[in-house]
Enzyme design. Sequence first.
Site, PDB file in Angstrom:
ATOM      1  N   TYR A 231       0.819  -1.217   0.000  1.00 49.56           N
ATOM      2  CA  TYR A 231       0.000   0.000   0.000  1.00 49.56           C
ATOM      3  C   TYR A 231       0.853   1.268   0.000  1.00 49.56           C
ATOM      4  O   TYR A 231       0.422   2.314  -0.450  1.00 49.56           O
ATOM      5  CB  TYR A 231      -0.895   0.042   1.241  1.00 49.56           C
ATOM      6  CG  TYR A 231      -2.225  -0.651   1.090  1.00 49.56           C
ATOM      7  CD1 TYR A 231      -2.296  -1.994   0.741  1.00 49.56           C
ATOM      8  CD2 TYR A 231      -3.409   0.038   1.304  1.00 49.56           C
ATOM      9  CE1 TYR A 231      -3.517  -2.631   0.618  1.00 49.56           C
ATOM     10  CE2 TYR A 231      -4.640  -0.592   1.186  1.00 49.56           C
ATOM     11  CZ  TYR A 231      -4.686  -1.923   0.848  1.00 49.56           C
ATOM     12  OH  TYR A 231      -5.899  -2.539   0.736  1.00 49.56           O
TER      13      TYR A 231
ATOM     14  N   LYS B  16       3.046 -15.426   3.222  1.00 50.53           N
ATOM     15  CA  LYS B  16       3.180 -16.189   1.983  1.00 50.53           C
ATOM     16  C   LYS B  16       4.677 -16.440   1.814  1.00 50.53           C
ATOM     17  O   LYS B  16       5.300 -16.031   0.833  1.00 50.53           O
ATOM     18  CB  LYS B  16       2.574 -15.374   0.823  1.00 50.53           C
ATOM     19  CG  LYS B  16       2.539 -16.091  -0.509  1.00 50.53           C
ATOM     20  CD  LYS B  16       1.482 -17.188  -0.584  1.00 50.53           C
ATOM     21  CE  LYS B  16       1.608 -17.956  -1.885  1.00 50.53           C
ATOM     22  NZ  LYS B  16       0.737 -19.151  -1.929  1.00 50.53           N
TER      23      LYS B  16
ATOM     24  N   ASP C 248      -3.176 -18.143   1.407  1.00 47.42           N
ATOM     25  CA  ASP C 248      -4.174 -18.853   0.594  1.00 47.42           C
ATOM     26  C   ASP C 248      -4.887 -19.902   1.440  1.00 47.42           C
ATOM     27  O   ASP C 248      -6.112 -20.042   1.398  1.00 47.42           O
ATOM     28  CB  ASP C 248      -3.537 -19.457  -0.673  1.00 47.42           C
ATOM     29  CG  ASP C 248      -2.241 -20.209  -0.414  1.00 47.42           C
ATOM     30  OD1 ASP C 248      -1.712 -20.157   0.721  1.00 47.42           O
ATOM     31  OD2 ASP C 248      -1.743 -20.866  -1.356  1.00 47.42           O
TER      32      ASP C 248
ATOM     33  N   ASP D 225      -6.375  -6.775   4.525  1.00 46.29           N
ATOM     34  CA  ASP D 225      -7.493  -6.140   3.829  1.00 46.29           C
ATOM     35  C   ASP D 225      -8.425  -7.212   3.283  1.00 46.29           C
ATOM     36  O   ASP D 225      -9.642  -7.182   3.482  1.00 46.29           O
ATOM     37  CB  ASP D 225      -6.954  -5.270   2.687  1.00 46.29           C
ATOM     38  CG  ASP D 225      -8.072  -4.610   1.898  1.00 46.29           C
ATOM     39  OD1 ASP D 225      -9.013  -4.109   2.538  1.00 46.29           O
ATOM     40  OD2 ASP D 225      -8.001  -4.610   0.652  1.00 46.29           O
TER      41      ASP D 225
ATOM     42  N   ASP E 191     -12.376  -8.719   4.945  1.00 44.92           N
ATOM     43  CA  ASP E 191     -13.676  -8.740   4.253  1.00 44.92           C
ATOM     44  C   ASP E 191     -14.275 -10.146   4.306  1.00 44.92           C
ATOM     45  O   ASP E 191     -15.475 -10.316   4.536  1.00 44.92           O
ATOM     46  CB  ASP E 191     -13.534  -8.329   2.771  1.00 44.92           C
ATOM     47  CG  ASP E 191     -13.678  -6.826   2.567  1.00 44.92           C
ATOM     48  OD1 ASP E 191     -13.357  -6.065   3.501  1.00 44.92           O
ATOM     49  OD2 ASP E 191     -14.103  -6.422   1.463  1.00 44.92           O
TER      50      ASP E 191
END
Length: 358
Positions: free
Chosen positions: A142, A192, A224, A248, A252
């Site tokens: 970001y 990851k 994942d 982020d 959600d």
Amino acid sequence: MKYSIAVIKGDGIGPEIVTEAMKALDAIGKKFGHEFVYTESLAGGCAIDAEGIPLPQETIDICKASDSVLLGAVGGPKWDNQPGHLRAEKAILGLRSELGLFANLRPALMFDALSDACPLKPEKVEGGLDVLIVRELTGGVYFGERGREKTADMGEKAWDIMPYTEKEIERIGRVGFEMAMKRNKKLTSVDKSNVLETSRLWRSVMHKLKEEYPEVEYSDLFVDNTAMQLVMNPQQFDVIVTENMFGDILSDEASVITGSIGMLPSASLGEGTRGLYEPIHGSAPDIAGKGIANPLATILAAGMMLRYSFGLMEEADAIDAAVKAVLEEGWRTADIAKKGEKTLSTQEMGAKVIEKLA
Ligand code: IPM
Ligand code: MG
């Protein structure tokens, strides 16, 4: 006590939901003898319209001069075609970095009364769901360098770099461990590291840190796999700590498992007590101005402000209890109602909460 709060209503449904959260704070003030003094300022699309930029300096100054910040939501289709640095979302990113808010707490809590709104099979969430996502908020992709250039034969090229320093990882990792210590002493660090160098650094810092927290049951999980585990067996999680973009996305996903994204608050914290509190949902331009948005996430965010910035635990508990009671009585806004169920407007829902707080 007197507390100063910078209020940024923002765009879309922002003004409607923040107004209800301010009424809830005032009800708390009246009941417990506090005074909340609000200073409103512009950020997001409304600031682009008024001043040509998403985050005016005046807004930053007001936030820095306040004890805490309450934000609705920013952005909308009207400003989607702005160049990157003038997009409404830049306001949120700018506030996070200007105010040094590196730790984002996103509690995904399922209210019993809303358990049928969960899209998973009932047996997966029997007994409830209570996961806290701790998201790094001022680093990673970001805020890394980005750019574009024309190539000779491959068309345009674009890049976004994901940098992380040990210090940045350590300070968010510590928030993860501290939160785990206050809850069920279970922490999952998501990365990851089979692919990304930043994740390998992340994992090694977390492993050093875990020596300081021997009581915490710690595990590593690839992002994942985490996305999959969240829908297969969400109850295995207590606190999840992760980098900015993974957080982020996963927040959600976690939010919708609890029933509705319209229910979840968030707190963004830095080194001091000043924080920024907002719902995790966006500005919902499709329903803006209709008076039907769910104000509960923003009201719960105001509750988080009482808890984390002002240390007003009883007052914060009162907000949580009021929201729970209203839901248990069956009151619903459209986003959490079942088909055919009677729904309340934004203002009516706010009024129900205030009734409980009185
Ligand atoms: C969030 C939002 C923001 C983010 C956007 C609006 C910049 O999606 O707070 O989760 O990506 O951080
Ligand atoms: Mg998001």
